[in-house]
Write a protein that holds these residues in place. Structure first.
Motif, PDB file in Angstrom:
ATOM      1  N   MET A 179       0.756 -32.932 -17.263  1.00 14.81           N
ATOM      2  CA  MET A 179       1.491 -31.876 -16.597  1.00 14.81           C
ATOM      3  C   MET A 179       0.548 -30.835 -16.002  1.00 14.81           C
ATOM      4  SD  MET A 179       4.569 -29.729 -18.176  1.00 14.81           S
ATOM      5  CE  MET A 179       5.307 -28.390 -17.345  1.00 14.81           C
ATOM      6  N   PHE A 180      -0.515 -30.480 -16.701  1.00 16.51           N
ATOM      7  CA  PHE A 180      -1.455 -29.471 -16.225  1.00 16.51           C
ATOM      8  C   PHE A 180      -2.784 -30.112 -15.831  1.00 16.51           C
ATOM      9  CE2 PHE A 180       1.283 -27.257 -19.310  1.00 16.51           C
ATOM     10  CZ  PHE A 180       1.804 -26.288 -18.480  1.00 16.51           C
ATOM     11  N   LYS A 181      -2.742 -31.314 -15.329  1.00 19.04           N
ATOM     12  CA  LYS A 181      -3.945 -32.108 -15.121  1.00 19.04           C
ATOM     13  C   LYS A 181      -4.933 -31.503 -14.126  1.00 19.04           C
ATOM     14  CE  LYS A 181      -4.560 -36.888 -15.236  1.00 19.04           C
ATOM     15  NZ  LYS A 181      -4.156 -38.222 -14.811  1.00 19.04           N
ATOM     16  N   HIS A 182      -4.485 -31.058 -12.985  1.00 21.93           N
ATOM     17  CA  HIS A 182      -5.391 -30.599 -11.935  1.00 21.93           C
ATOM     18  C   HIS A 182      -5.305 -29.090 -11.710  1.00 21.93           C
ATOM     19  CE1 HIS A 182      -6.508 -34.642 -10.928  1.00 21.93           C
ATOM     20  NE2 HIS A 182      -5.231 -34.990 -10.967  1.00 21.93           N
ATOM     21  N   TYR A 183      -5.033 -28.346 -12.734  1.00 17.91           N
ATOM     22  CA  TYR A 183      -4.956 -26.903 -12.607  1.00 17.91           C
ATOM     23  C   TYR A 183      -6.300 -26.271 -12.900  1.00 17.91           C
ATOM     24  CZ  TYR A 183       0.060 -27.066 -12.052  1.00 17.91           C
ATOM     25  OH  TYR A 183       1.319 -27.302 -11.573  1.00 17.91           O
ATOM     26  N   ARG A 184      -6.464 -25.041 -12.458  1.00 22.77           N
ATOM     27  CA  ARG A 184      -7.734 -24.327 -12.582  1.00 22.77           C
ATOM     28  C   ARG A 184      -8.017 -23.905 -14.021  1.00 22.77           C
ATOM     29  NH1 ARG A 184      -9.072 -19.280  -8.664  1.00 22.77           N
ATOM     30  NH2 ARG A 184     -11.292 -19.156  -9.102  1.00 22.77           N
ATOM     31  N   TYR A 185      -6.971 -23.581 -14.768  1.00 23.23           N
ATOM     32  CA  TYR A 185      -7.117 -23.068 -16.134  1.00 23.23           C
ATOM     33  C   TYR A 185      -6.608 -24.079 -17.149  1.00 23.23           C
ATOM     34  CZ  TYR A 185      -7.859 -18.738 -13.641  1.00 23.23           C
ATOM     35  OH  TYR A 185      -8.354 -17.781 -12.795  1.00 23.23           O
ATOM     36  N   ALA A 186      -7.054 -23.921 -18.362  1.00 24.85           N
ATOM     37  CA  ALA A 186      -6.636 -24.813 -19.442  1.00 24.85           C
ATOM     38  C   ALA A 186      -5.148 -24.641 -19.742  1.00 24.85           C
ATOM     39  CB  ALA A 186      -7.453 -24.531 -20.691  1.00 24.85           C
ATOM     40  N   LEU A 216      -3.518 -24.167 -22.511  1.00 25.20           N
ATOM     41  CA  LEU A 216      -3.157 -23.068 -23.407  1.00 25.20           C
ATOM     42  C   LEU A 216      -3.156 -21.719 -22.701  1.00 25.20           C
ATOM     43  CD1 LEU A 216      -5.003 -24.119 -26.673  1.00 25.20           C
ATOM     44  CD2 LEU A 216      -2.568 -24.188 -26.184  1.00 25.20           C
ATOM     45  N   ILE A 217      -4.044 -21.523 -21.763  1.00 21.46           N
ATOM     46  CA  ILE A 217      -4.092 -20.262 -21.021  1.00 21.46           C
ATOM     47  C   ILE A 217      -2.860 -20.126 -20.141  1.00 21.46           C
ATOM     48  CG2 ILE A 217      -5.357 -18.977 -19.258  1.00 21.46           C
ATOM     49  CD1 ILE A 217      -7.919 -20.282 -20.431  1.00 21.46           C
ATOM     50  N   ILE A 218      -2.478 -21.205 -19.485  1.00 19.25           N
ATOM     51  CA  ILE A 218      -1.277 -21.186 -18.641  1.00 19.25           C
ATOM     52  C   ILE A 218      -0.039 -20.914 -19.484  1.00 19.25           C
ATOM     53  CG2 ILE A 218       0.211 -22.586 -17.159  1.00 19.25           C
ATOM     54  CD1 ILE A 218      -2.353 -24.071 -16.273  1.00 19.25           C
ATOM     55  N   LEU A 219       0.068 -21.580 -20.609  1.00 23.16           N
ATOM     56  CA  LEU A 219       1.237 -21.380 -21.476  1.00 23.16           C
ATOM     57  C   LEU A 219       1.287 -19.965 -22.040  1.00 23.16           C
ATOM     58  CD1 LEU A 219       1.343 -24.790 -23.351  1.00 23.16           C
ATOM     59  CD2 LEU A 219       2.833 -23.991 -21.511  1.00 23.16           C
ATOM     60  N   GLN A 220       0.137 -19.399 -22.358  1.00 26.90           N
ATOM     61  CA  GLN A 220       0.085 -18.023 -22.864  1.00 26.90           C
ATOM     62  C   GLN A 220       0.558 -17.041 -21.790  1.00 26.90           C
ATOM     63  OE1 GLN A 220      -1.261 -17.138 -26.125  1.00 26.90           O
ATOM     64  NE2 GLN A 220      -0.161 -15.301 -25.657  1.00 26.90           N
ATOM     65  N   ALA A 221       0.120 -17.244 -20.559  1.00 27.57           N
ATOM     66  CA  ALA A 221       0.538 -16.368 -19.461  1.00 27.57           C
ATOM     67  C   ALA A 221       2.043 -16.487 -19.203  1.00 27.57           C
ATOM     68  CB  ALA A 221      -0.244 -16.710 -18.199  1.00 27.57           C
ATOM     69  N   VAL A 222       2.567 -17.699 -19.228  1.00 25.26           N
ATOM     70  CA  VAL A 222       4.006 -17.900 -19.029  1.00 25.26           C
ATOM     71  C   VAL A 222       4.793 -17.255 -20.164  1.00 25.26           C
ATOM     72  CG1 VAL A 222       5.834 -19.649 -18.941  1.00 25.26           C
ATOM     73  CG2 VAL A 222       3.724 -19.974 -17.648  1.00 25.26           C
ATOM     74  N   TYR A 223       4.293 -17.383 -21.385  1.00 29.20           N
ATOM     75  CA  TYR A 223       4.952 -16.760 -22.536  1.00 29.20           C
ATOM     76  C   TYR A 223       5.022 -15.243 -22.364  1.00 29.20           C
ATOM     77  CZ  TYR A 223       5.643 -15.002 -27.257  1.00 29.20           C
ATOM     78  OH  TYR A 223       6.116 -14.317 -28.352  1.00 29.20           O
TER      79      TYR A 223
END
Length: 42
Positions: free
Chosen positions: A1-8, A10-17
């Motif tokens: 799902m987050f394969k080609h994103y700039r950030y890891a 966990l960082i993306i999920l933390q920001a969304v949270y």
């Protein structure tokens, strides 16, 4: 799902949270992540 994103994943999920749970602005989220040592921004 987050394969080609700039950030890891966990960082993306933390920001969304933060965005959904506390209704913070993107600038506030950026500051919170920078406090945690994550360089974000353009």
């Amino acid at each position: 799902m987050f394969k080609h994103y700039r950030y890891a994943r966990l960082i993306i999920l933390q920001a969304v949270y933060f965005k959904l749970r506390f209704t913070l602005s993107y600038r506030d989220i950026e500051e919170l992540l920078q406090i945690r040592g994550v360089k974000v921004g353009l």
